[in-house]
Design a protein around this motif. Structure first.
Motif, PDB file in Angstrom:
ATOM      1  N   UNK A 115      27.083  15.135 -19.538  1.00 47.67           N
ATOM      2  CA  UNK A 115      28.453  14.772 -20.471  1.00 47.67           C
ATOM      3  C   UNK A 115      28.145  14.495 -21.756  1.00 47.67           C
ATOM      4  N   UNK A 116      28.754  14.865 -22.777  1.00 46.42           N
ATOM      5  CA  UNK A 116      28.557  14.642 -24.347  1.00 46.42           C
ATOM      6  C   UNK A 116      29.031  13.042 -24.449  1.00 46.42           C
ATOM      7  N   UNK A 117      29.940  12.392 -23.740  1.00 46.95           N
ATOM      8  CA  UNK A 117      30.405  11.185 -24.058  1.00 46.95           C
ATOM      9  C   UNK A 117      31.347  10.730 -23.046  1.00 46.95           C
ATOM     10  N   UNK A 118      31.696   9.518 -23.219  1.00 43.52           N
ATOM     11  CA  UNK A 118      32.551   8.834 -22.227  1.00 43.52           C
ATOM     12  C   UNK A 118      33.736   7.987 -22.838  1.00 43.52           C
ATOM     13  N   UNK A 119      34.969   7.906 -22.270  1.00 41.81           N
ATOM     14  CA  UNK A 119      35.946   6.861 -22.334  1.00 41.81           C
ATOM     15  C   UNK A 119      35.849   5.839 -21.305  1.00 41.81           C
ATOM     16  N   UNK A 120      35.830   4.507 -21.675  1.00 41.17           N
ATOM     17  CA  UNK A 120      35.972   3.286 -20.692  1.00 41.17           C
ATOM     18  C   UNK A 120      37.311   2.761 -20.706  1.00 41.17           C
ATOM     19  N   UNK A 121      38.097   3.110 -19.909  1.00 35.38           N
ATOM     20  CA  UNK A 121      39.456   2.411 -19.702  1.00 35.38           C
ATOM     21  C   UNK A 121      39.200   0.935 -19.386  1.00 35.38           C
ATOM     22  N   UNK A 122      39.994  -0.093 -19.860  1.00 34.92           N
ATOM     23  CA  UNK A 122      39.667  -1.378 -19.803  1.00 34.92           C
ATOM     24  C   UNK A 122      41.156  -1.955 -19.756  1.00 34.92           C
ATOM     25  N   UNK A 123      41.234  -2.848 -18.479  1.00 30.44           N
ATOM     26  CA  UNK A 123      42.473  -3.649 -18.103  1.00 30.44           C
ATOM     27  C   UNK A 123      42.083  -5.329 -18.591  1.00 30.44           C
ATOM     28  N   UNK A 124      42.946  -5.559 -19.520  1.00 32.55           N
ATOM     29  CA  UNK A 124      42.674  -6.810 -20.009  1.00 32.55           C
ATOM     30  C   UNK A 124      42.918  -8.005 -19.103  1.00 32.55           C
ATOM     31  N   UNK A 142      24.655   7.079 -22.777  1.00 34.70           N
ATOM     32  CA  UNK A 142      25.819   7.884 -22.883  1.00 34.70           C
ATOM     33  C   UNK A 142      26.826   7.436 -23.917  1.00 34.70           C
ATOM     34  N   UNK A 143      26.799   7.926 -25.259  1.00 34.97           N
ATOM     35  CA  UNK A 143      27.879   7.428 -25.997  1.00 34.97           C
ATOM     36  C   UNK A 143      29.254   7.077 -25.686  1.00 34.97           C
ATOM     37  N   UNK A 144      29.807   5.989 -26.052  1.00 33.12           N
ATOM     38  CA  UNK A 144      31.341   5.730 -25.242  1.00 33.12           C
ATOM     39  C   UNK A 144      32.212   4.977 -26.381  1.00 33.12           C
ATOM     40  N   UNK A 145      33.383   5.219 -26.144  1.00 32.48           N
ATOM     41  CA  UNK A 145      34.391   4.549 -26.774  1.00 32.48           C
ATOM     42  C   UNK A 145      35.184   3.565 -25.512  1.00 32.48           C
ATOM     43  N   UNK A 146      35.758   2.380 -25.941  1.00 31.83           N
ATOM     44  CA  UNK A 146      36.420   1.715 -25.256  1.00 31.83           C
ATOM     45  C   UNK A 146      38.130   1.870 -25.355  1.00 31.83           C
ATOM     46  N   UNK A 147      38.825   2.194 -24.277  1.00 34.19           N
ATOM     47  CA  UNK A 147      40.245   2.272 -24.511  1.00 34.19           C
ATOM     48  C   UNK A 147      41.029   1.163 -23.882  1.00 34.19           C
ATOM     49  N   UNK A 148      41.780   0.464 -24.365  1.00 29.42           N
ATOM     50  CA  UNK A 148      42.428  -0.760 -23.700  1.00 29.42           C
ATOM     51  C   UNK A 148      43.621  -0.196 -23.118  1.00 29.42           C
ATOM     52  N   UNK A 164      33.679  -9.276 -28.448  1.00 29.58           N
ATOM     53  CA  UNK A 164      32.797 -10.238 -27.975  1.00 29.58           C
ATOM     54  C   UNK A 164      32.840 -10.464 -26.647  1.00 29.58           C
ATOM     55  N   UNK A 165      33.909 -10.427 -26.091  1.00 32.19           N
ATOM     56  CA  UNK A 165      33.868 -10.574 -24.564  1.00 32.19           C
ATOM     57  C   UNK A 165      33.279  -9.314 -23.777  1.00 32.19           C
ATOM     58  N   UNK A 166      33.338  -8.339 -24.364  1.00 28.83           N
ATOM     59  CA  UNK A 166      32.779  -7.079 -23.801  1.00 28.83           C
ATOM     60  C   UNK A 166      31.174  -6.884 -24.358  1.00 28.83           C
ATOM     61  N   UNK A 167      30.876  -7.709 -25.261  1.00 30.39           N
ATOM     62  CA  UNK A 167      29.595  -7.612 -25.902  1.00 30.39           C
ATOM     63  C   UNK A 167      29.280  -6.072 -26.571  1.00 30.39           C
ATOM     64  N   UNK A 168      30.333  -5.699 -27.280  1.00 32.75           N
ATOM     65  CA  UNK A 168      30.004  -4.384 -27.834  1.00 32.75           C
ATOM     66  C   UNK A 168      29.470  -4.506 -29.261  1.00 32.75           C
ATOM     67  N   UNK A 169      28.746  -3.633 -29.696  1.00 31.84           N
ATOM     68  CA  UNK A 169      28.215  -3.636 -31.145  1.00 31.84           C
ATOM     69  C   UNK A 169      29.407  -3.225 -31.935  1.00 31.84           C
ATOM     70  N   UNK A 170      29.502  -3.413 -33.351  1.00 28.01           N
ATOM     71  CA  UNK A 170      30.624  -3.089 -34.226  1.00 28.01           C
ATOM     72  C   UNK A 170      30.967  -1.747 -34.420  1.00 28.01           C
ATOM     73  N   UNK A 171      29.859  -1.056 -34.062  1.00 25.56           N
ATOM     74  CA  UNK A 171      30.224   0.737 -34.287  1.00 25.56           C
ATOM     75  C   UNK A 171      31.008   1.192 -33.051  1.00 25.56           C
TER      76      UNK A 171
END
Length: 210
Positions: A115-124, A142-148, A164-171
């Motif tokens: 896998x080249x990367x991933x989308x993390x789907x999030x339910x708030x 695995x590089x990823x972005x977060x999708x709300x 902050x809640x997901x403890x994600x780096x700024x990038x």
């Protein structure tokens, strides 16, 4: 369990055939906790008939699967979802949706291979179900972005609070997504591809030996 898998395919339709112009194919994984919309996203955005492995939820899962907040959910992915989307005439994405229940996470190792990367789907409404998912991606590199994902009764939070809640780096990008809508799901995948491109450019600019 009663099967809800896709209908048996008698033969390929014209739209199922990979375009002759395609020169690059990329594997992308759609991940997230139980009931966050992974199957919905693959179904909405796939240009071919998606392969799903949904099964009707039964009493066997009571006390095993945590369906808090998604009590009305009647089916669940037990292996993977699979779809395909052409980003351009040359670039094709193969989409693999992972099962959300922890008891099926042993399948993730195979799905992440290549896998080249991933989308993390999030339910708030249930941010906590995303913590282990993000941790596993970080462990595997695995590089990823977060999708709300958009749910009618989901609370809205400021971007800084979510990060902050997901403890994600700024990038790491955080984007809004309505997994039911093809255009929104496609925009999310495009955001991932832009992020992966930026990472590749960053690595290319680093001095050799670093």
């Amino acid at each position: 369990m009663d099967s809800r898998s896709s209908d048996t395919i008698a033969g390929p339709r014209r739209e199922d055939v990979l375009p002759d112009t395609a020169t690059a194919a990329v594997k992308i994984v759609i991940v997230g906790g139980f009931g966050v919309g992974k199957t919905t996203m693959v179904r909405s955005v796939s240009e071919i008939r998606p392969l799903t492995t949904e099964e009707t939820m039964t009493q066997a899962g009571v006390g095993v699967d945590d369906n808090s907040g998604v009590e009305s959910k009647t089916a669940t992915t037990v292996a993977m979802d699979f779809g395909r989307i052409s980003i351009s005439e040359q670039l094709v994405l193969y989409l693999f949706g992972t099962p959300g229940q922890e008891r099926f996470w042993f399948l993730w190792n195979g799905l992440f291979e290549g896998a080249l990367g991933a989308v993390v789907l999030v339910d708030t409404r249930r941010l906590e179900v995303s913590f282990d998912v993000i941790g596993r991606l970080e462990e595997r590199g695995v590089p990823f972005i977060v999708a709300i994902n958009t749910f009618p009764d989901a609370p809205r939070h400021r971007l800084e609070a979510l990060r902050a809640a997901l403890d994600l780096p700024d990038e790491i990008p955080i984007v809004d997504c309505d997994a039911r809508q093809r255009a929104s799901s496609r925009d999310t995948l495009m955001a991932l591809m832009r992020y992966l491109h930026s990472l590749a450019m960053r690595r290319a600019q680093q001095p050799s030996g670093r």
